[in-house]
Design an enzyme around this catalytic site. Structure first.
Site, PDB file in Angstrom:
ATOM      1  N   GLU A 113       0.847  -1.198   0.000  1.00  0.00           N
ATOM      2  CA  GLU A 113       0.000   0.000   0.000  1.00  0.00           C
ATOM      3  C   GLU A 113       0.880   1.244   0.000  1.00  0.00           C
ATOM      4  O   GLU A 113       2.048   1.192   0.359  1.00  0.00           O
ATOM      5  CB  GLU A 113      -0.933   0.006   1.218  1.00  0.00           C
ATOM      6  CG  GLU A 113      -0.210   0.131   2.538  1.00  0.00           C
ATOM      7  CD  GLU A 113      -1.170   0.031   3.728  1.00  0.00           C
ATOM      8  OE1 GLU A 113      -2.368   0.284   3.542  1.00  0.00           O
ATOM      9  OE2 GLU A 113      -0.698  -0.300   4.824  1.00  0.00           O
ATOM     10  N   LYS A 115       2.669   4.619   1.133  1.00  0.00           N
ATOM     11  CA  LYS A 115       3.091   5.121   2.431  1.00  0.00           C
ATOM     12  C   LYS A 115       2.614   6.565   2.540  1.00  0.00           C
ATOM     13  O   LYS A 115       3.141   7.466   1.892  1.00  0.00           O
ATOM     14  CB  LYS A 115       4.612   5.046   2.565  1.00  0.00           C
ATOM     15  CG  LYS A 115       5.115   5.487   3.920  1.00  0.00           C
ATOM     16  CD  LYS A 115       6.574   5.099   4.102  1.00  0.00           C
ATOM     17  CE  LYS A 115       7.048   5.441   5.504  1.00  0.00           C
ATOM     18  NZ  LYS A 115       7.022   6.892   5.777  1.00  0.00           N
ATOM     19  N   ASP A 117       2.047  10.231   3.879  1.00  0.00           N
ATOM     20  CA  ASP A 117       2.944  11.152   4.549  1.00  0.00           C
ATOM     21  C   ASP A 117       2.146  11.923   5.598  1.00  0.00           C
ATOM     22  O   ASP A 117       1.670  13.023   5.359  1.00  0.00           O
ATOM     23  CB  ASP A 117       3.559  12.101   3.524  1.00  0.00           C
ATOM     24  CG  ASP A 117       4.880  12.647   4.010  1.00  0.00           C
ATOM     25  OD1 ASP A 117       5.338  12.223   5.091  1.00  0.00           O
ATOM     26  OD2 ASP A 117       5.454  13.502   3.324  1.00  0.00           O
ATOM     27  N   TYR A 225      -3.594   1.017   9.065  1.00  0.00           N
ATOM     28  CA  TYR A 225      -2.623   0.170   8.382  1.00  0.00           C
ATOM     29  C   TYR A 225      -2.148  -1.049   9.165  1.00  0.00           C
ATOM     30  O   TYR A 225      -1.465  -1.895   8.613  1.00  0.00           O
ATOM     31  CB  TYR A 225      -1.445   0.972   7.831  1.00  0.00           C
ATOM     32  CG  TYR A 225      -0.558   1.659   8.862  1.00  0.00           C
ATOM     33  CD1 TYR A 225       0.175   0.936   9.788  1.00  0.00           C
ATOM     34  CD2 TYR A 225      -0.426   3.039   8.847  1.00  0.00           C
ATOM     35  CE1 TYR A 225       0.992   1.571  10.704  1.00  0.00           C
ATOM     36  CE2 TYR A 225       0.396   3.685   9.751  1.00  0.00           C
ATOM     37  CZ  TYR A 225       1.090   2.940  10.684  1.00  0.00           C
ATOM     38  OH  TYR A 225       1.903   3.567  11.579  1.00  0.00           O
ATOM     39  N   LYS A 313      11.082   3.861  -0.614  1.00  0.00           N
ATOM     40  CA  LYS A 313      10.838   5.295  -0.760  1.00  0.00           C
ATOM     41  C   LYS A 313      10.853   5.745  -2.218  1.00  0.00           C
ATOM     42  O   LYS A 313      11.687   5.303  -3.012  1.00  0.00           O
ATOM     43  CB  LYS A 313      11.905   6.082   0.009  1.00  0.00           C
ATOM     44  CG  LYS A 313      11.812   5.907   1.524  1.00  0.00           C
ATOM     45  CD  LYS A 313      10.509   6.463   2.038  1.00  0.00           C
ATOM     46  CE  LYS A 313      10.551   6.972   3.457  1.00  0.00           C
ATOM     47  NZ  LYS A 313      11.517   7.965   3.807  1.00  0.00           N
ATOM     48  N   CYS A 407      12.713  47.310 -17.970  1.00  0.00           N
ATOM     49  CA  CYS A 407      12.863  45.976 -18.566  1.00  0.00           C
ATOM     50  C   CYS A 407      14.344  45.593 -18.614  1.00  0.00           C
ATOM     51  O   CYS A 407      15.151  46.347 -19.160  1.00  0.00           O
ATOM     52  CB  CYS A 407      12.276  45.944 -19.971  1.00  0.00           C
ATOM     53  SG  CYS A 407      12.619  44.385 -20.819  1.00  0.00           S
ATOM     54  N   CYS A 410      15.231  45.398 -22.645  1.00  0.00           N
ATOM     55  CA  CYS A 410      15.164  46.530 -23.586  1.00  0.00           C
ATOM     56  C   CYS A 410      15.070  47.878 -22.882  1.00  0.00           C
ATOM     57  O   CYS A 410      14.986  48.911 -23.544  1.00  0.00           O
ATOM     58  CB  CYS A 410      13.998  46.366 -24.545  1.00  0.00           C
ATOM     59  SG  CYS A 410      12.396  46.665 -23.769  1.00  0.00           S
ATOM     60  N   CYS A 425       6.889  44.223 -19.262  1.00  0.00           N
ATOM     61  CA  CYS A 425       7.671  45.174 -20.049  1.00  0.00           C
ATOM     62  C   CYS A 425       6.712  45.818 -21.037  1.00  0.00           C
ATOM     63  O   CYS A 425       5.945  45.136 -21.706  1.00  0.00           O
ATOM     64  CB  CYS A 425       8.788  44.431 -20.782  1.00  0.00           C
ATOM     65  SG  CYS A 425       9.436  45.349 -22.189  1.00  0.00           S
ATOM     66  N   CYS A 431      10.850  44.986 -27.817  1.00  0.00           N
ATOM     67  CA  CYS A 431      11.702  44.308 -26.845  1.00  0.00           C
ATOM     68  C   CYS A 431      12.207  43.003 -27.449  1.00  0.00           C
ATOM     69  O   CYS A 431      11.416  42.134 -27.802  1.00  0.00           O
ATOM     70  CB  CYS A 431      10.916  44.033 -25.563  1.00  0.00           C
ATOM     71  SG  CYS A 431      11.838  43.045 -24.366  1.00  0.00           S
TER      72      CYS A 431
HETATM   73  O1  D41 Z   1       1.226   4.772   5.380  1.00  0.00           O
HETATM   74  C1  D41 Z   1       2.075   4.725   6.268  1.00  0.00           C
HETATM   75  N1  D41 Z   1       2.713   5.814   6.635  1.00  0.00           N
HETATM   76  C2  D41 Z   1       2.388   3.437   6.958  1.00  0.00           C
HETATM   77  C3  D41 Z   1       3.221   3.444   8.060  1.00  0.00           C
HETATM   78  C4  D41 Z   1       1.860   2.217   6.500  1.00  0.00           C
HETATM   79  N2  D41 Z   1       1.032   2.179   5.429  1.00  0.00           N
HETATM   80  N3  D41 Z   1       2.170   1.070   7.136  1.00  0.00           N
HETATM   81  C5  D41 Z   1       2.983   1.058   8.217  1.00  0.00           C
HETATM   82  N4  D41 Z   1       3.247  -0.119   8.816  1.00  0.00           N
HETATM   83  C6  D41 Z   1       4.035  -0.170   9.871  1.00  0.00           C
HETATM   84  C7  D41 Z   1       4.311  -1.492  10.507  1.00  0.00           C
HETATM   85  C8  D41 Z   1       4.723  -2.501   9.490  1.00  0.00           C
HETATM   86  C9  D41 Z   1       5.383  -1.383  11.542  1.00  0.00           C
HETATM   87  C10 D41 Z   1       3.041  -1.967  11.164  1.00  0.00           C
HETATM   88  C11 D41 Z   1       3.538   2.262   8.729  1.00  0.00           C
HETATM   89  C12 D41 Z   1       4.375   2.152   9.872  1.00  0.00           C
HETATM   90  N5  D41 Z   1       4.593   0.934  10.412  1.00  0.00           N
HETATM   91  C13 D41 Z   1       5.015   3.276  10.527  1.00  0.00           C
HETATM   92  N6  D41 Z   1       4.673   4.553  10.450  1.00  0.00           N
HETATM   93  C14 D41 Z   1       5.504   5.259  11.208  1.00  0.00           C
HETATM   94  C15 D41 Z   1       6.392   4.443  11.768  1.00  0.00           C
HETATM   95  C16 D41 Z   1       6.081   3.191  11.355  1.00  0.00           C
END
Ligand code: D41
Length: 666
Positions: A113, A115, A117, A225, A313, A407, A410, A425, A431
């Site tokens: 899935e 991650k 922010d 999650y 990442k 300008c 020019c 300008c 120009c």
């Molecule tokens: O979406 C996320 N930021 C996210 C963070 C995610 N989808 N899954 C996560 N799963 C875990 C574990 C595997 C340890 C249950 C996490 C994080 N941890 C997490 N977020 C911040 C520290 C760890």
């Protein structure tokens, strides 16, 4: 009597919870807001009349009464682990290999899935009721933010279903959707407050409020999650467990998917990376979790990170670098744009050394000075931007940025219209910068598409005095060009050939190529469809122009002004004299096929918009009117057509459907 009041209260709560779930968790509302508001008002009224029935998990009780003095520290019963990172396919492959060898299986199924922010949180439910929400903190101890979290509508106060565990700790991410972030910052700016740097900071700032009433205004969301403490039955894998959470009332990520093995995981990674900018929330990578809980237990964890999960990442979209200086560029329409010259930095997958600053107001807004360290953002294919200044790194010798008074190219006066952020300008085509840009636009792919005539060459041609504007392009000779530095006979000939073959174009491209302010491709097309010929466009009155569907008062003004200026008319004449032409598609049979007919469009069309249909009918010589009369040839009726149908019927005007419209336009 009061038993039936209680029944009604319980019923209202259940109904409202169901609507909340549909709206905030499933993104699939079933009732209009007005209906929801009515139910909520009724509930609030009954609860105030019968306070003995008030319970904290009532949907009316999301926003608490009084602010806190401080947040209380709470320990997590099971520590909240952190995630190891992968930055490349090799990292991920190595992670998968380690894990496979550890548990001795040929291939691993991962629950994947995005991650998010945001901010990691823990939500504790006893007998299905939310009793505590806490930040992750250092993983062992976090802060009690229950009152704030209760205001988030996608956090259930009470779980739904027969099979909800006695005790359940749900972990997830609280985040601010991009749209809410934009709105919040717009509000902040309007009130002269400092905007948040990104949605993550905005989410964190919103959760750190001691007054939950403020948090309640922030449009935060929560996505589950994982599961922490659980006393009760749970499926034996991550994917199924997440779907149980979803049934019980939690939002889970719509992109969640099970992938078997590294290749499938990489495909998932690439597909999300390309979708990244379209998602309604910020993500900074993909989280991969071994799907099987048995495998998770076997693998265990080291130094606070599970061995069975990893965060892969994405390339960062924001980096810090130094501002070396600010240049002021002059565009095709004279607009003066400050451009930040940066110490090259790798961001969003490319090396960036310039970033736009839009206009002078932007420099003031972010408080930029020469020598500053700045946050540079490059998201998707959008041009890099300077987001903010890192004040903590401002050097003592930082210098103010002074906008030019005339300008920079020019030396003409700079104009700034009341209420407009852009300075321009006033030199027009005197120009050189504006001239060069006009030529560049004329030669660009969507205009006359002259191959080999790029920015650098145009600059040289103008600076050497070989051309003054687009009108001179077609008289360039091989001999002239071959004299230029780094231009051989062969490339000179190629360029002349390219220029000559660009003479044959379409009226749409020609109108676009002229570079009339705010006349883009779509407007050029609409103008041609409406007027048919260049003479008709250039002699159209303001009133004629605003009749065109794509043209408003401002654009009409620009078009009118363009064709009133003698030097523009001279340029157009020179181009035509030099042999630019377009096959005349407008004068033949197709166009005039509907000459003399008047149509009315009503209802919603499926295959095109009404404006489009109008434009195309006009293009074929028909008139399109807003009201039905005896002069109407026919009414084209889409879905949900209204009173115009009745009028047509009463006047005996033929009513045709969309299919007939498509045929007539074909
Ligand atoms: O979406 C996320 N930021 C996210 C963070 C995610 N989808 N899954 C996560 N799963 C875990 C574990 C595997 C340890 C249950 C996490 C994080 N941890 C997490 N977020 C911040 C520290 C760890």
């Amino acid at each position: 009597m009061s038993a039936s009041v209680l029944d009604e209260i319980v019923e209202l709560r259940n109904t409202i919870e169901k609507h909340n779930y549909q709206y905030y968790v499933m993104d699939d509302p079933v009732v209009p807001d007005s209906e929801y508001d009515r139910l909520m008002q009724r509930l609030v009224k009954l609860e105030s009349e019968y306070p003995q029935y008030l319970v904290p998990e009532s949907p009316s009780q999301r926003v608490g009464a009084s602010p806190l003095d401080a947040f209380i520290q709470v320990s997590h019963e099971i520590p909240m682990l952190s995630l190891d990172n992968a930055f490349s396919e090799e990292d991920f492959t190595a992670f998968d290999k380690r894990l496979r060898e550890m548990v001795n299986v040929p291939s691993i199924e991962y629950c994947c899935e995005p991650k998010l922010d945001g901010i990691a949180v823990s939500l504790l439910y006893q007998e299905g009721v939310l009793v505590r929400a806490a930040t992750r903190g250092d993983g062992r101890v976090g802060e009690d933010i229950t009152l704030n979290v209760r205001t988030i509508k996608s956090v259930p106060l009470k779980l739904i279903g027969e099979d909800v565990p006695e005790k359940l700790e749900v972990r997830g991410e609280i985040y601010m959707p991009k749209k809410s972030f934009k709105e919040l910052n717009a509000r902040a700016l309007a009130q002269d407050e400092k905007p948040f740097a990104n949605p993550r900071n905005a989410a964190a700032g919103s959760l750190r409020q001691l007054n939950p009433k403020i948090t309640a205004t922030r449009n935060l969301e929560m996505c589950a999650y994982s599961v922490g403490v659980v006393e009760g039955a749970l499926p034996d894998n991550q994917h199924a467990a997440m779907h149980s959470l979803n049934r019980w009332g939690f939002r889970i990520n719509a992109e969640m998917q099970v992938c078997d093995g590294v290749a499938a995981c990489m495909a998932y990674f690439n597909s999300l990376l390309s979708k990244r900018d379209q998602l309604p929330y910020e993500i900074d990578g993909i989280v991969y979790k071994a799907n099987s809980f048995t495998l998770q237990r076997q693998a265990g964890f080291v130094s606070r990170a599970p061995r069975w999960a990893i965060a892969f990442k994405f390339p960062a979209q924001e980096e810090i670098t130094e501002l070396l200086g600010v240049d002021f560029q002059v565009g095709r329409t004279g607009a003066i744009t400050p451009v930040a010259r940066l110490k090259p930095v790798f961001v969003g997958g490319v090396t960036v050394s310039n970033a736009t600053l839009h206009n002078m107001d932007e420099i003031t807004r972010i408080g930029l000075m020469n020598g500053d360290s700045v946050v540079v953002r490059r998201a998707g294919d959008v041009i890099p931007q300077v987001v903010s200044v890192v004040l903590a790194r401002r050097p003592d010798n930082a210098k103010a940025i002074t906008p030019p008074l005339t300008c920079p190219v020019c030396d003409s006066a700079i104009e700034k219209q009341e209420g407009e952020a852009v300075a321009r300008c006033s030199g027009g085509l005197f120009c050189p910068a504006q001239r060069k840009e006009a030529i560049r636009h004329f030669a660009s792919r969507k205009a006359l598409d002259i191959e080999g005539l790029g920015e650098k060459l145009i600059s040289v041609l103008v600076d050497e005095g070989l051309i003054g504007g687009i009108g001179d392009l077609f008289s360039l000779t091989v001999n002239q060009l071959a004299l230029l530095e780094r231009m051989g006979e062969k490339s000179a000939q190629n360029l002349v050939n390219a220029i000559q073959s660009a003479k044959k174009t379409t009226l749409e491209k020609f109108v676009y190529a002229l570079g009339i302010r705010e006349v883009g491709e779509a407007t050029a097309r609409a103008l041609v469809a409406h007027f048919g010929t260049l003479e008709a466009i250039s002699s159209a009155s303001y009133e004629d122009l605003i009749e065109v569907s794509d043209v408003g008062p401002v654009v009409a003004g620009h078009i009118k002004m363009f064709f009133e200026q003698p030097h523009n008319l001279e340029t157009v004449a020179a181009l035509l004299k030099n042999g630019i032409y377009w096959p005349d598609t407008t004068r033949h049979d197709t166009v005039k096929s509907l000459q003399g007919n008047t149509y009315v469009l009503t209802g919603t069309l499926v295959t095109m918009t009404r404006d489009e249909a109008k434009e195309r009918l006009i293009g074929k010589g028909a008139k399109v009117s807003g009201s039905v009369s005896t002069k109407t040839t026919a009414v084209f009726a889409g879905e949900a057509a209204g009173s115009k149908l009745a009028k047509a019927e009463s006047l005996g005007v033929p009513i045709l459907d969309e299919e007939a419209l498509i045929k007539i336009l074909a």
